[in-house]
Write an enzyme that holds these catalytic residues in place. Structure first.
Site, PDB file in Angstrom:
ATOM      1  N   ASP A 259     -24.749 -39.513  14.710  1.00  0.00           N
ATOM      2  CA  ASP A 259     -24.720 -40.887  14.223  1.00  0.00           C
ATOM      3  C   ASP A 259     -24.904 -40.930  12.704  1.00  0.00           C
ATOM      4  O   ASP A 259     -25.772 -40.252  12.147  1.00  0.00           O
ATOM      5  CB  ASP A 259     -25.864 -41.661  14.909  1.00  0.00           C
ATOM      6  N   GLU A 296     -20.165 -39.250  12.745  1.00  0.00           N
ATOM      7  CA  GLU A 296     -19.818 -40.569  12.247  1.00  0.00           C
ATOM      8  C   GLU A 296     -20.220 -40.576  10.785  1.00  0.00           C
ATOM      9  O   GLU A 296     -21.350 -40.234  10.443  1.00  0.00           O
ATOM     10  CB  GLU A 296     -20.592 -41.666  12.991  1.00  0.00           C
TER      11      GLU A 296
END
Lengths: 549, 549
Positions: A259, A296
C-alpha cells in the site's frame, strides 16, 4: 531472530520483542493460566524469553516497565481484538495440500481484488472458498485480499490495521486464512495480499510504547511517518521485512501488494523497498516458488520498478493510476479533483504505450510537474484497472463505474483493461455488473475517533462533490451496502456481463497478439472530439485492431 | 523568464517575482527617486513589470498587498544588508578578461577552501586578488569560496544567507566578486562557490511572505524544508535553478559546491538535483566551458553521483566525509560523537579503495546501517580533505588539525590527502600550518536569535566536549581569531610546511602513478595495533608505495 512468539518442541515457546524504550519487559501470560515471566535484555533494545509449558493457544501480553500490558507488536493472532491479549500460533500444525504449487508468473496474473468481509454474506475466509471455482472459470488467476491484518472492530477496509502480523479475528483468524490460501492453490489461483507498511491505524496502535517505530522528520497524510531511515531504523525495517516473509512463509501468500509506497519516507542509500525486494527474491529462489511484490505508488516513479542495477528499488510491478484516471475520465466525463488532469484520449493512448501519462508533465491538480518516463519498463510491470477499492470507495457514495456510466460503458471499460498489454485487476463484482456501492466503512470503538472520521470524510468531499452527505462510515448499514449480491449472477443482464468478461479473458489468453505483455508492439491514435480510440497490437504473424468509442 | 531585475536597453528594467501568496504586488522604487509602480499578474503566481527610467543602481522593494515592503527574493545586491532595499545590477557592464578560460576538468581540481572575510585582513574579494599568485605557485587549481550570498550582518560563515542571488555587501558586492573571479581565471585558477539550496538563514528570510517556498512535510535541522516536491514546487525549483545558472553566467563561476544535499528533501520522480545537473551540463556545453557540481552529502549514497542512466542524480562529485573521519580519528585518536564510528586503519584503506567506509554497515553513531557501495564510481568523483570549515569550525573551539595533533601529524595528514587518488581539498592556512582556530561566528541583529545561537552552540557540544564554554559566536573577537596570519609564511616552521605541501602537489602532478585519479589500481593494508598503513598504487609502467604511521 524471529519477532513474536515462536513455538518450539516440548511445549516451549520463544518470545522476542523490540522494546528499546522500556527499562523492563516481562511476559504476562493470561491464559490458560496467569503468570508473569521476566524477559532478558538483548543488544539493540530486544527482549527475549524462552518459556516452558507455553502451548499454542496460550494468550499473553507484554508488560512494559512493570506497568502497562500491551499486545505483542508481532502478534500472530488477536482473538479478542486489537486491545486484547495476543495468542500463540503454531504454524507447523496446519497441513498444507499445495506442495506442488509454484506460484504464478507476473505476466500471467489476472487479479481479482476483493474485501473479505463484503465478498460473501458471512464475510469470512471460509465462506469464500466455495466461490473460488466461479472465479477460476471466469479466467481469474489470482485473488487480491484487501488487508487482513488485525484492525479495530469487525468492519474496516483494512488500512487501519495495527497488528501487521495478526490475521483479523472476525474473518476467521490464522487458520481461516490458511484454509483459504490452500484452497486457492488447489484451484490454481494465486493469492495477493495487501499489506500496509506506510502507517498504522489510529486505534490500538501500541507501537509508541515499545520504541521509535515512528519519526517526526516526515509527515504523511496519516501523521508521523514510520521510521525507515533514522536512528534504530534497522530494527523497524526488520519488523516489516519479517512481516513480508511471514506472509510468504507461514501463509503461502504469492504476492504482496504494498500500500502507498510513496508514504514510506526513506532517504537512505539502501532503501527499505530495496531490502524488501532482495529478501523476497531470495525467499522465492530458496523456496522455488514465485513470490512477487506489487506497489501502489503515487509517484509515477520508474525507480520503484527498475532493477537495482539501474538504480531502482527492484519491485516487480506497480499500479498505474494514470491508466485508471485516463479511462475513467473518458467514460464518465468527470473532471473534479485529480480527474481534472485527465480527459483526453491522448492520455489513455500514452498509458497504453508507456504506462504513465504523466512523465514529468505539469499536473494542475498537483500544481507541479509529476512523474518520469517508464517507457523502458516491460508491460507486465504495470497493473491496470477500470476500478478498484480506492477509486470506487474514495468517492463520497462509493459508486462503481457501472452506476456512474451504465452497462455499455462498463463493458467498454472492461475491454479497455483486458485487451491492454498490462496485468489487469478487476474489483469484485464488476465481472457481473454489480451496482452495489463500495462505501468507506469502519468500526472503531473510540468515540472521538469516530467523530473525527465522520468529520474528515465530509471535509474530504468538498472538492469532489457539490452537495450531499457521505454515508456514515461507522454504521453497520454502510458496510452491509457494500456486500456483493451473488444472486445477481443468475439475472440476464448480469449473466451477459459475466459472459462478456469471460470471453474477453478467453481472448486475452487464446489470441497470440493479445496474450503478449508487450507495449512496444502497440500503437494508438485518438480523435479527441469524437472520443475515439484506435489501438493496433501485433506480433510477427498477426495483428489486432481495437476500436473504442 | 528571468527572476529579479533584468536591465534592458534604454534605461528600462524588467522585474519578475513569484508571489502567489499575494493579492497585489507593486514595485516600490526608493532611489534615485521614490515611486510606486503596480505589477501585472502573470500565470502561476508570477508578477511582472517593465519599468522605464530604471537604471542600474536604482534601489527598490516589492510592496506586497499594498502593505509590506520586502527586498526582492532574487535580489542581486543588498547594499544596505538583508533588510534593506535591493539594488539593480547590470551584468553587461563588467568587462571580463577571461575570454579564453574554459574551466578546469574535474580530475585536475586541487581545491583550496577559504572564507572571504577571514582569508585577508580586509576581508574582501579585492583584498584576495593579490594573494592568488601564492596559491597558484603552491599548486592549487581552484579556490572554493564559502557562501557569499547575502547574510545578516557582516560576519558569518555564509550558511545563514537569505538572498541567494545577492553577493554579500561587506565582501565587496557583485563587482568585487567579478573582479576576483576574473583575476582567478587570469591566474589559471578555477572558482568553486558554495551555495545553500537546503535552507535559508533565520534572519531576513522574507520568502514566507511571497509564496510556498517551504513545506512542513519534512523537517530539517534548520526547520521546515524547502518545497522541492509539493504543490508549486516547479516555481521553487525554477528559483534555485536560475540561481545556479546566475552564478555560472553572470559571475563565471566554474563549480558549485552544493551544501548538505541530504537536507534537500525531494521524493519526486525527477528530482531537483537531476534537473540541476541537466541544466548545468546544458549550460556547460552551450558555453564551451566546464561547469561542475560537487555535493556535500551525508547519505553515502552513490545515487548522488551516478549518471541518470544508472538511476542517479548525475552530480559530478561529492565530498567523502568518511575519508576525513577515518583519517582524523587515526591521527587524533578522537572517538566522541560521529568519530566513534572510526579509528581503524581498515576504514581508511576502504575509503582509499571505494570512497566510502560505510557502505550499508552499522554505524553506532547513527544507530542504523548507513550508506551504499560506491565502488563503481571513478576516483575523481570524490573530494577528500584532512580538514575543512565544517570539521574545524564545528568543534567547540574551532581547532585545526595541527593544533590537535601537532606539526608532524599535520604533514602526515597532508600526504594522506594529496597522495590519494581523489580530488583534494585544503582548508585555507593548512598549507603553512596555520594554528589560528576557525570558530563559528555570526553577526545577527535580532537579540532573541543571538541568544538562541549562543544557547544552541553550548548545547551542541555537550556530546563532544566535557567542559568549557564555546567562544561567543556573536563577538567580533571570535571572528577576528579566525583570520589567517599571513606573516607566518615567512617563519621557518611554517615555511617548511609550505615547502612540504608544494612538493606533495608537485609529486602529485609529476609522478604518472600519483597523477592518476584511479582507485582500482590501488591496494592497501593496515596494521591496527601499530596504526600502520601501506598503500600501493600503480600503472602499466611503475608503482608507488606509500607507508604511513
Amino acid at each position: 531472530m524471529q519477532l513474536g512468539a515462536t513455538c518450539l518442541e516440548g511445549g516451549r515457546c520463544e518470545f522476542l520483542v523490540w522494546a528499546p524504550s522500556c527499562r523492563e519487559v516481562s511476559l504476562h501470560q493470561v491464559a490458560p493460566r496467569d503468570r508473569i515471566l521476566p524477559m532478558e535484555r538483548q543488544p539493540r533494545g530486544y527482549w527475549r524469553l524462552m518459556a516452558e509449558d507455553m502451548p499454542p493457544g496460550a494468550r499473553y501480553f507484554y508488560r512494559l516497565d512493570g506497568e502497562r500490558d500491551r499486545p505483542d507488536p508481532a502478534s500472530h493472532y488477536q482473538p479478542e481484538g486489537v486491545h486484547g491479549p495476543s495468542q500463540i500460533v503454531d504454524h507447523q500444525r496446519f497441513s498444507w495440500s499445495d506442495q506442488g504449487w509454484r506460484g504464478c508468473a507476473l505476466a500471467d496474473l489476472v487479479i481479482y481484488e476483493l474485501h473479505v468481509g463484503a465478498f460473501t454474506n458471512a464475510g469470512t475466509f471460509d465462506a469464500m472458498i466455495e466461490r473460488l471455482p466461479v472465479l477460476r472459470e471466469l479466467g481469474i488467476t489470482a485473488i487480491e485480499l484487501m488487508p487482513v491484518a488485525q484492525f479495530p472492530g469487525e468492519r474496516n477496509w483494512g488500512y487501519d490495521g495495527v497488528q501487521p502480523f495478526a490475521v483479523q479475528h472476525s474473518y476467521g483468524g490464522p487458520e481461516g486464512l490458511k484454509r483459504l490460501v490452500d484452497a486457492c492453490h488447489r484451484e490454481g489461483l494465486a493469492v495477493v495480499l495487501d499489506v500496509v507498511y506506510n502507517h498504522l491505524g489510529p486505534e490500538g496502535n501500541y507501537l509508541w510504547d515499545f520504541g521509535p517505530y515512528f519519526t517526526d522528520r516526515y509527515r504523511t497524510p496519516w501523521g508521523d511517518a514510520i521510521n525507515f531511515d533514522g536512528a534504530c531504523s534497522d530494527e523497524v525495517r526488520r519488523y516489516f521485512l519479517q512481516n513480508a516473509l511471514h506472509w510468504f512463509r507461514n501463509y503461502h501468500i504469492d504476492v504482496l501488494r504494498l500500500d502507498a509506497v510513496h508514504a514510506i519516507r526513506d532517504f537512505s542509500a539502501t532503501t527499505f523497498l530495496q531490502e524488501l525486494a532482495e529478501q523476497t527474491r531470495e525467499f522465492s529462489l530458496g523456496n522455488q516458488r514465485t513470490c512477487l511484490l506489487i506497489a501502489e505508488s503515487d509517484l509515477n516513479d520508474p525507480r520503484v520498478i527498475r532493477p537495482a542495477e539501474l538504480g531502482g528499488y527492484g519491485l516487480d510491478a506497480q499500479w498505474s493510476d494514470d491508466f485508471h484516471h485516463a479511462l475513467h475520465c473518458l467514460i464518465t466525463g468527470e473532471a473534479l479533483g485529480y480527474y481534472g488532469d485527465f480527459g483526453n484520449v491522448g492520455d489513455l493512448v500514452k498509458t497504453y504505450r508507456e504506462g504513465f501519462a504523466y512523465a514529468w508533465r505539469y499536473s494542475s491538480f498537483r500544481k507541479c510537474r509529476h512523474g518520469a518516463s517508464a517507457a523502458d519498463r516491460p508491460a507486465q510491470q504495470f497493473v491496470v484497472c477500470s476500478q478498484n477499492h480506492d477509486q470506487v470507495g474514495n468517492r463520497m457514495n462509493g459508486e462503481r463505474l457501472i452506476a456512474l456510466a451504465g452497462f455499455e460503458a462498463a463493458k467498454l471499460a472492461a475491454a479497455a483493461v483486458l485487451l491492454s498489454p498490462y496485468v489487469p485487476l478487476l474489483f469484485m463484482g464488476e465481472e457481473y455488473g454489480e451496482e452495489n456501492p463500495f462505501p468507506y466503512f469502519v468500526s472503531f470503538e473510540d468515540a472521538e475517533l469516530i467523530a473525527a472520521v465522520r468529520r474528515g470524510r465530509k471535509e474530504e468531499f468538498e472538492d469532489f462533490h457539490a452537495a450531499g452527505e457521505p454515508p456514515d462510515p461507522q454504521s453497520p448499514r454502510t458496510f452491509a451496502a457494500a456486500r456483493l449480491d451473488w444472486s445477481k449472477r443468475d439475472q440476464p443482464r448480469h449473466r451477459a456481463m459475466l459472459a462478456f468478461y469471460r470471453e474477453l479473458l478467453r481472448l486475452r489468453r487464446a489470441n497470440p497478439v493479445l496474450a503478449r505483455r508487450d507495449n512496444n508492439q502497440l500503437e494508438g491514435w485518438g480523435l479527441e472530439d469524437e472520443k475515439l480510440l484506435w489501438l493496433r497490437r501485433w506480433n510477427e504473424q498477426a495483428e489486432v485492431w481495437i476500436l473504442a468509442n
